[in-house]
Scaffold this motif. Structure first.
Motif, PDB file in Angstrom:
ATOM      1  N   VAL A 175      23.501 -24.164 -18.197  1.00 58.67           N
ATOM      2  CA  VAL A 175      24.557 -24.616 -19.115  1.00 58.67           C
ATOM      3  C   VAL A 175      25.819 -23.823 -18.821  1.00 58.67           C
ATOM      4  N   LEU A 176      26.923 -24.522 -18.607  1.00 64.41           N
ATOM      5  CA  LEU A 176      28.210 -23.901 -18.290  1.00 64.41           C
ATOM      6  C   LEU A 176      29.146 -24.030 -19.482  1.00 64.41           C
ATOM      7  N   THR A 177      29.767 -22.930 -19.843  1.00 61.47           N
ATOM      8  CA  THR A 177      30.724 -22.940 -20.943  1.00 61.47           C
ATOM      9  C   THR A 177      32.047 -23.514 -20.458  1.00 61.47           C
ATOM     10  N   SER A 178      32.376 -24.682 -20.976  1.00 64.31           N
ATOM     11  CA  SER A 178      33.599 -25.386 -20.576  1.00 64.31           C
ATOM     12  C   SER A 178      33.904 -26.443 -21.614  1.00 64.31           C
ATOM     13  N   ASN A 179      35.194 -26.700 -21.838  1.00 68.92           N
ATOM     14  CA  ASN A 179      35.594 -27.752 -22.766  1.00 68.92           C
ATOM     15  C   ASN A 179      35.395 -29.145 -22.177  1.00 68.92           C
ATOM     16  N   GLU A 180      35.126 -29.212 -20.890  1.00 69.25           N
ATOM     17  CA  GLU A 180      34.973 -30.496 -20.220  1.00 69.25           C
ATOM     18  C   GLU A 180      33.722 -31.217 -20.705  1.00 69.25           C
ATOM     19  N   VAL A 181      33.863 -32.509 -20.975  1.00 66.14           N
ATOM     20  CA  VAL A 181      32.716 -33.345 -21.364  1.00 66.14           C
ATOM     21  C   VAL A 181      32.082 -33.837 -20.065  1.00 66.14           C
ATOM     22  N   ASN A 182      31.051 -33.124 -19.617  1.00 63.29           N
ATOM     23  CA  ASN A 182      30.515 -33.427 -18.284  1.00 63.29           C
ATOM     24  C   ASN A 182      29.100 -32.894 -18.124  1.00 63.29           C
ATOM     25  N   ALA A 183      28.390 -33.478 -17.181  1.00 67.55           N
ATOM     26  CA  ALA A 183      27.078 -33.009 -16.734  1.00 67.55           C
ATOM     27  C   ALA A 183      26.862 -33.623 -15.363  1.00 67.55           C
ATOM     28  N   TRP A 184      26.043 -32.983 -14.534  1.00 68.44           N
ATOM     29  CA  TRP A 184      25.761 -33.530 -13.221  1.00 68.44           C
ATOM     30  C   TRP A 184      24.456 -32.960 -12.674  1.00 68.44           C
ATOM     31  N   CYS A 185      23.952 -33.647 -11.659  1.00 68.12           N
ATOM     32  CA  CYS A 185      22.751 -33.191 -10.955  1.00 68.12           C
ATOM     33  C   CYS A 185      22.998 -33.346  -9.470  1.00 68.12           C
ATOM     34  N   MET A 186      23.023 -32.233  -8.757  1.00 65.97           N
ATOM     35  CA  MET A 186      23.233 -32.251  -7.317  1.00 65.97           C
ATOM     36  C   MET A 186      21.964 -32.719  -6.604  1.00 65.97           C
ATOM     37  N   PRO A 187      22.084 -33.093  -5.328  1.00 67.75           N
ATOM     38  CA  PRO A 187      20.894 -33.427  -4.546  1.00 67.75           C
ATOM     39  C   PRO A 187      19.864 -32.305  -4.613  1.00 67.75           C
ATOM     40  N   GLY A 188      18.605 -32.682  -4.733  1.00 68.13           N
ATOM     41  CA  GLY A 188      17.541 -31.686  -4.789  1.00 68.13           C
ATOM     42  C   GLY A 188      17.249 -31.170  -6.179  1.00 68.13           C
ATOM     43  N   GLY A 189      17.980 -31.652  -7.205  1.00 67.65           N
ATOM     44  CA  GLY A 189      17.645 -31.301  -8.584  1.00 67.65           C
ATOM     45  C   GLY A 189      18.373 -30.113  -9.173  1.00 67.65           C
ATOM     46  N   LYS A 190      19.607 -29.877  -8.782  1.00 66.48           N
ATOM     47  CA  LYS A 190      20.399 -28.776  -9.334  1.00 66.48           C
ATOM     48  C   LYS A 190      21.282 -29.316 -10.467  1.00 66.48           C
TER      49      LYS A 190
END
Length: 274
Positions: free
Chosen positions: A108-123
């Motif tokens: 979990v990253l502290t940021s005001n941005e409304v975002n989430a992602w998953c990199m290749p390989g499950g990151k």
């Protein structure tokens, strides 16, 4: 009648295109699941190459966030995100048996941005702005994370990288043959994005939506929460760009499709809740 120089040079471009297409590997990255994803994909970039790059980039990003004291600050949020993610990851074998062996990471990253992602390989990374600004329920958070996991399962990043590699090569070859210069090459790149790049990205989003609701349903999260999630996203995002210039489906199209597919996987949700 003599052919023009340009017409005599067309075959080399055709040959180059054929060679590039031949170099692509045709794959079916996932099984169809209940939502019926059966589109084959053409890959030119290796999965191993992209996974290695993603792992390196993810590690560097976490190190930067750690220095900023923005990595996994709120223990309760981290537990919540990881618990939901673990339940979703446990269902990935339905689409890809090999995904069970991926080295999954969830932070979990502290940021005001409304975002989430998953990199290749499950990151995976989830931003606090998504949790706090949208006040997401567990079901809605599962919809977000499931959607992002779906992108990794379908290897959409690899597919886009492959498309760009092929397109870039063809544009460069064509520009050299026809002598169109920088301006002509830029025009060709814009044409590619309008005709291929953006529509394919919208297709990726739809696939991720459909796989995401199935992952959520199988994990015991209400798939209909994807609808309320994107309604909240639409309210938070303000006015949308013109549909043809957007890499995402319009909110109306997205909600219509999610309504159909969330109902399709409702039996899986009810079974998981027993």
């Amino acid at each position: 009648m003599k052919r023009s120089l340009r017409s005599r040079l067309v075959p080399p471009l055709v040959v180059a295109a054929a060679l590039l297409v031949t170099a692509c590997e045709t794959v079916q990255t996932t099984q169809g699941g209940a939502v019926g994803i059966d589109r084959q994909q053409r890959m030119m970039v290796s999965a191993q190459e992209l996974d290695q790059a993603a792992t390196k980039q993810y590690s560097e990003l976490l190190a930067e966030q750690q220095k900023k004291n923005a990595l996994n600050v709120n223990a309760a949020q981290v537990r919540r995100v990881r618990t939901i993610s673990d339940r979703l990851i446990a269902q990935t074998g339905v689409f890809r048996p090999d995904a069970r062996n991926w080295k999954w990471e969830v932070n979990v990253l502290t940021s005001n941005e409304v975002n989430a992602w998953c990199m290749p390989g499950g990151k995976i990374a989830v931003y606090t702005g998504l949790i706090e600004k949208l006040k997401v329920t567990d079901d809605e958070l599962a919809a977000v994370i499931g959607h992002e996991i779906a992108h990794a399962l379908r290897e959409h990043a690899r597919e886009r990288a492959s498309e760009q590699a092929v397109a870039g090569s063809l544009i460069s070859i064509g520009s050299a043959i026809f002598g169109v210069g920088d301006l002509g090459q830029q025009g060709a790149q814009y044409a590619y994005m309008g005709l291929m790049g953006l529509p394919n990205s919208r297709g990726h989003e739809t696939e991720a939506d459909r796989i995401g609701v199935e992952l959520a349903a199988r994990a015991g999260y209400d798939p209909r929460a994807a609808i309320t999630l994107w309604q909240k996203m639409g309210q938070a995002g303000g006015s949308e760009p013109p549909k043809l210039l957007s890499t995402h489906p319009s909110s109306q199209d997205r909600i219509r499709d999610l309504t159909v597919y969330s109902e399709r996987v409702m039996p899986l949700y009810k079974q998981a809740r027993r």
